[in-house]
Scaffold this motif. Structure first.
Motif, PDB file in Angstrom:
ATOM      1  N   ALA A 189     -50.053   9.590  52.600  1.00 44.72           N
ATOM      2  CA  ALA A 189     -50.890  10.466  53.432  1.00 44.72           C
ATOM      3  C   ALA A 189     -51.048  11.830  52.788  1.00 44.72           C
ATOM      4  O   ALA A 189     -52.125  12.427  52.822  1.00 44.72           O
ATOM      5  N   GLY A 190     -49.977  12.322  52.182  1.00 41.78           N
ATOM      6  CA  GLY A 190     -50.058  13.620  51.503  1.00 41.78           C
ATOM      7  C   GLY A 190     -51.010  13.591  50.313  1.00 41.78           C
ATOM      8  O   GLY A 190     -51.768  14.533  50.072  1.00 41.78           O
ATOM      9  N   VAL A 191     -50.959  12.494  49.556  1.00 38.90           N
ATOM     10  CA  VAL A 191     -51.858  12.377  48.399  1.00 38.90           C
ATOM     11  C   VAL A 191     -53.304  12.325  48.849  1.00 38.90           C
ATOM     12  O   VAL A 191     -54.194  12.982  48.267  1.00 38.90           O
ATOM     13  N   CYS A 192     -53.598  11.577  49.899  1.00 33.61           N
ATOM     14  CA  CYS A 192     -54.977  11.492  50.400  1.00 33.61           C
ATOM     15  C   CYS A 192     -55.459  12.841  50.913  1.00 33.61           C
ATOM     16  O   CYS A 192     -56.608  13.247  50.660  1.00 33.61           O
ATOM     17  N   PHE A 193     -54.602  13.544  51.629  1.00 33.57           N
ATOM     18  CA  PHE A 193     -54.981  14.874  52.139  1.00 33.57           C
ATOM     19  C   PHE A 193     -55.239  15.849  50.976  1.00 33.57           C
ATOM     20  O   PHE A 193     -56.212  16.620  51.007  1.00 33.57           O
ATOM     21  N   ALA A 194     -54.377  15.789  49.950  1.00 32.91           N
ATOM     22  CA  ALA A 194     -54.544  16.694  48.812  1.00 32.91           C
ATOM     23  C   ALA A 194     -55.826  16.393  48.036  1.00 32.91           C
ATOM     24  O   ALA A 194     -56.535  17.305  47.588  1.00 32.91           O
ATOM     25  N   VAL A 195     -56.132  15.113  47.878  1.00 35.17           N
ATOM     26  CA  VAL A 195     -57.348  14.749  47.144  1.00 35.17           C
ATOM     27  C   VAL A 195     -58.584  15.214  47.898  1.00 35.17           C
ATOM     28  O   VAL A 195     -59.517  15.790  47.319  1.00 35.17           O
ATOM     29  N   LYS A 196     -58.585  15.012  49.210  1.00 44.86           N
ATOM     30  CA  LYS A 196     -59.766  15.369  49.993  1.00 44.86           C
ATOM     31  C   LYS A 196     -60.019  16.872  49.971  1.00 44.86           C
ATOM     32  O   LYS A 196     -61.089  17.337  49.595  1.00 44.86           O
ATOM     33  N   TYR A 197     -59.044  17.658  50.362  1.00 43.92           N
ATOM     34  CA  TYR A 197     -59.250  19.098  50.446  1.00 43.92           C
ATOM     35  C   TYR A 197     -59.151  19.782  49.081  1.00 43.92           C
ATOM     36  O   TYR A 197     -59.742  20.847  48.885  1.00 43.92           O
ATOM     37  N   GLY A 198     -58.407  19.167  48.150  1.00 39.99           N
ATOM     38  CA  GLY A 198     -58.326  19.753  46.809  1.00 39.99           C
ATOM     39  C   GLY A 198     -59.651  19.673  46.062  1.00 39.99           C
ATOM     40  O   GLY A 198     -60.077  20.627  45.406  1.00 39.99           O
ATOM     41  N   LEU A 199     -60.313  18.509  46.192  1.00 44.52           N
ATOM     42  CA  LEU A 199     -61.627  18.371  45.543  1.00 44.52           C
ATOM     43  C   LEU A 199     -62.649  19.310  46.170  1.00 44.52           C
ATOM     44  O   LEU A 199     -63.489  19.889  45.477  1.00 44.52           O
ATOM     45  N   ASP A 200     -62.619  19.463  47.494  1.00 41.70           N
ATOM     46  CA  ASP A 200     -63.548  20.381  48.142  1.00 41.70           C
ATOM     47  C   ASP A 200     -63.320  21.815  47.672  1.00 41.70           C
ATOM     48  O   ASP A 200     -64.283  22.571  47.461  1.00 41.70           O
ATOM     49  N   PHE A 201     -62.069  22.177  47.488  1.00 42.55           N
ATOM     50  CA  PHE A 201     -61.773  23.533  47.031  1.00 42.55           C
ATOM     51  C   PHE A 201     -62.173  23.719  45.559  1.00 42.55           C
ATOM     52  O   PHE A 201     -62.720  24.763  45.183  1.00 42.55           O
ATOM     53  N   TYR A 202     -61.909  22.685  44.746  1.00 44.40           N
ATOM     54  CA  TYR A 202     -62.221  22.787  43.308  1.00 44.40           C
ATOM     55  C   TYR A 202     -63.731  22.799  43.054  1.00 44.40           C
ATOM     56  O   TYR A 202     -64.228  23.542  42.203  1.00 44.40           O
ATOM     57  N   THR A 203     -64.467  21.977  43.790  1.00 44.02           N
ATOM     58  CA  THR A 203     -65.915  21.895  43.597  1.00 44.02           C
ATOM     59  C   THR A 203     -66.681  22.858  44.496  1.00 44.02           C
ATOM     60  O   THR A 203     -67.927  22.872  44.438  1.00 44.02           O
ATOM     61  N   HIS A 204     -65.957  23.643  45.287  1.00 41.13           N
ATOM     62  CA  HIS A 204     -66.601  24.601  46.211  1.00 41.13           C
ATOM     63  C   HIS A 204     -67.600  23.884  47.115  1.00 41.13           C
ATOM     64  O   HIS A 204     -68.766  24.297  47.244  1.00 41.13           O
ATOM     65  N   HIS A 205     -67.132  22.810  47.696  1.00 36.45           N
ATOM     66  CA  HIS A 205     -67.986  22.009  48.559  1.00 36.45           C
ATOM     67  C   HIS A 205     -68.424  22.834  49.777  1.00 36.45           C
ATOM     68  O   HIS A 205     -67.620  23.458  50.458  1.00 36.45           O
ATOM     69  N   GLY A 206     -69.736  22.809  50.012  1.00 32.23           N
ATOM     70  CA  GLY A 206     -70.263  23.518  51.169  1.00 32.23           C
ATOM     71  C   GLY A 206     -70.585  24.979  50.894  1.00 32.23           C
ATOM     72  O   GLY A 206     -71.220  25.628  51.729  1.00 32.23           O
ATOM     73  N   GLU A 207     -70.145  25.505  49.772  1.00 33.62           N
ATOM     74  CA  GLU A 207     -70.423  26.906  49.460  1.00 33.62           C
ATOM     75  C   GLU A 207     -71.788  27.018  48.781  1.00 33.62           C
ATOM     76  O   GLU A 207     -72.127  26.220  47.911  1.00 33.62           O
ATOM     77  N   LYS A 208     -72.558  28.020  49.140  1.00 35.15           N
ATOM     78  CA  LYS A 208     -73.876  28.262  48.563  1.00 35.15           C
ATOM     79  C   LYS A 208     -73.994  29.738  48.211  1.00 35.15           C
ATOM     80  O   LYS A 208     -73.695  30.597  49.043  1.00 35.15           O
ATOM     81  N   VAL A 209     -74.443  29.965  46.954  1.00 35.77           N
ATOM     82  CA  VAL A 209     -74.622  31.333  46.487  1.00 35.77           C
ATOM     83  C   VAL A 209     -76.031  31.453  45.925  1.00 35.77           C
ATOM     84  O   VAL A 209     -76.451  30.625  45.105  1.00 35.77           O
ATOM     85  N   THR A 210     -76.737  32.447  46.367  1.00 40.46           N
ATOM     86  CA  THR A 210     -78.080  32.718  45.843  1.00 40.46           C
ATOM     87  C   THR A 210     -77.966  33.647  44.630  1.00 40.46           C
ATOM     88  O   THR A 210     -77.399  34.751  44.736  1.00 40.46           O
ATOM     89  N   VAL A 211     -78.482  33.197  43.502  1.00 40.06           N
ATOM     90  CA  VAL A 211     -78.374  33.967  42.264  1.00 40.06           C
ATOM     91  C   VAL A 211     -79.326  35.165  42.340  1.00 40.06           C
ATOM     92  O   VAL A 211     -80.537  34.988  42.551  1.00 40.06           O
ATOM     93  N   PRO A 212     -78.825  36.366  42.163  1.00 43.24           N
ATOM     94  CA  PRO A 212     -79.687  37.545  42.202  1.00 43.24           C
ATOM     95  C   PRO A 212     -80.423  37.754  40.874  1.00 43.24           C
ATOM     96  O   PRO A 212     -80.117  37.118  39.865  1.00 43.24           O
ATOM     97  N   ASN A 213     -81.382  38.645  40.886  1.00 40.59           N
ATOM     98  CA  ASN A 213     -82.142  38.998  39.680  1.00 40.59           C
ATOM     99  C   ASN A 213     -81.483  40.216  39.029  1.00 40.59           C
ATOM    100  O   ASN A 213     -81.459  41.310  39.616  1.00 40.59           O
ATOM    101  N   VAL A 214     -80.947  40.007  37.826  1.00 37.95           N
ATOM    102  CA  VAL A 214     -80.271  41.107  37.121  1.00 37.95           C
ATOM    103  C   VAL A 214     -81.003  41.492  35.840  1.00 37.95           C
ATOM    104  O   VAL A 214     -80.478  42.258  35.036  1.00 37.95           O
TER     105      VAL A 214
END
Length: 256
Positions: free
Chosen positions: A27-52
């Motif tokens: 259970a610990g391995v499954c929990f770590a894989v699920k939330y670890g991948l979301d944290f590593y891939t920034h799942h759900g996060e969206k950033v708009t690239v500004p003009n520099v």
């Protein structure tokens, strides 16, 4: 083994403790894989690239890193009208939606004009090929200068009135003047070669031929008869040598 002993080991706390530990580990391995991948891939996060673009590198870096983006310099360019370290291009277009942690590559303006090396074209190629090669490399090529020499052959390159050699580094802002042969060879540089004239040697021996008489076709040609050699005269016997006679007569006095 008796039945009572089998059920006693099956209901032992040691066995059920190991099974519970294995379940907790899975259970610990499954929990770590699920939330670890979301944290590593920034799942759900969206950033708009500004003009520099056209901002200084320090300002662009501060803005992009503040949004969770990574900044790296990808290349340098040169625009005379813009200040040094000004952003010329960015790898991700402004307004694009990316995840945090995305690497943004920037092209900054150089502090001085970039230089390029002159390729091996002087006295080694034609004008058309040299012009095409220089233009493809990013050089500015002006009107050619005609010089005495072989037609359309590259004899030199001038930059700001001075001749440069193969391998010299020249600014891309400078105009290159290619010296091209006009097909007129300078008399001082040409050498005239004349074919040698051989005098005919006179034959020291003259061939004398005797006139031949016309022979009719129906008569066979006769070969001249050889003249027999003259008979040799018999050798005369040698005569004794005569005393020499003096031209002056000796006069003697009267006998007494």
């Amino acid at each position: 083994m008796k039945v009572s002993q089998f059920f006693g080991k099956f209901l032992s706390l040691y066995l059920w403790g190991n099974l519970l530990a294995m379940l907790l580990l899975v259970a610990g391995v499954c929990f770590a894989v699920k939330y670890g991948l979301d944290f590593y891939t920034h799942h759900g996060e969206k950033v708009t690239v500004p003009n520099v673009i056209h901002k200084s590198y320090a300002d662009a870096e501060h803005i992009l890193e503040g949004l969770g983006l990574d900044v790296q310099i990808g290349d340098t360019g040169y625009v005379k009208t813009l200040p040094p370290d000004c952003i010329l291009e960015q790898s991700v277009k402004p307004g694009s939606i990316v995840k945090s942690g995305r690497v943004i590559y920037l092209v900054i303006n150089a502090s001085s004009t970039p230089t390029l090396a002159i390729p091996d074209i002087i006295d080694n190629t034609s004008y058309r090929e040299a012009r095409a090669k220089l233009t493809a490399m990013g050089f500015k090529v002006g009107e050619p200068q005609m010089v005495p020499g072989e037609k359309d052959w590259v004899y030199g390159i001038k930059v700001r009135g001075k001749n440069v050699t193969n391998g010299s580094r020249v600014s891309v802002e400078d105009v290159l003047i290619i010296q091209v042969g006009d097909g007129m060879i300078d008399a001082a540089d040409s050498v005239a070669f004349a074919d040698p004239v051989y005098e005919e040697e006179e034959d020291m021996f003259e061939v004398v031929t005797e006139p031949t008489e016309d022979v009719p076709d129906d008569e066979p040609a006769t070969t001249p008869k050889e003249t027999p050699p003259a008979a040799k005269e018999p050798a005369k016997p040698a005569q004794p040598a005569q005393p020499e006679v003096d031209d002056f007569e000796e006069v003697t006095g009267p006998e007494q």
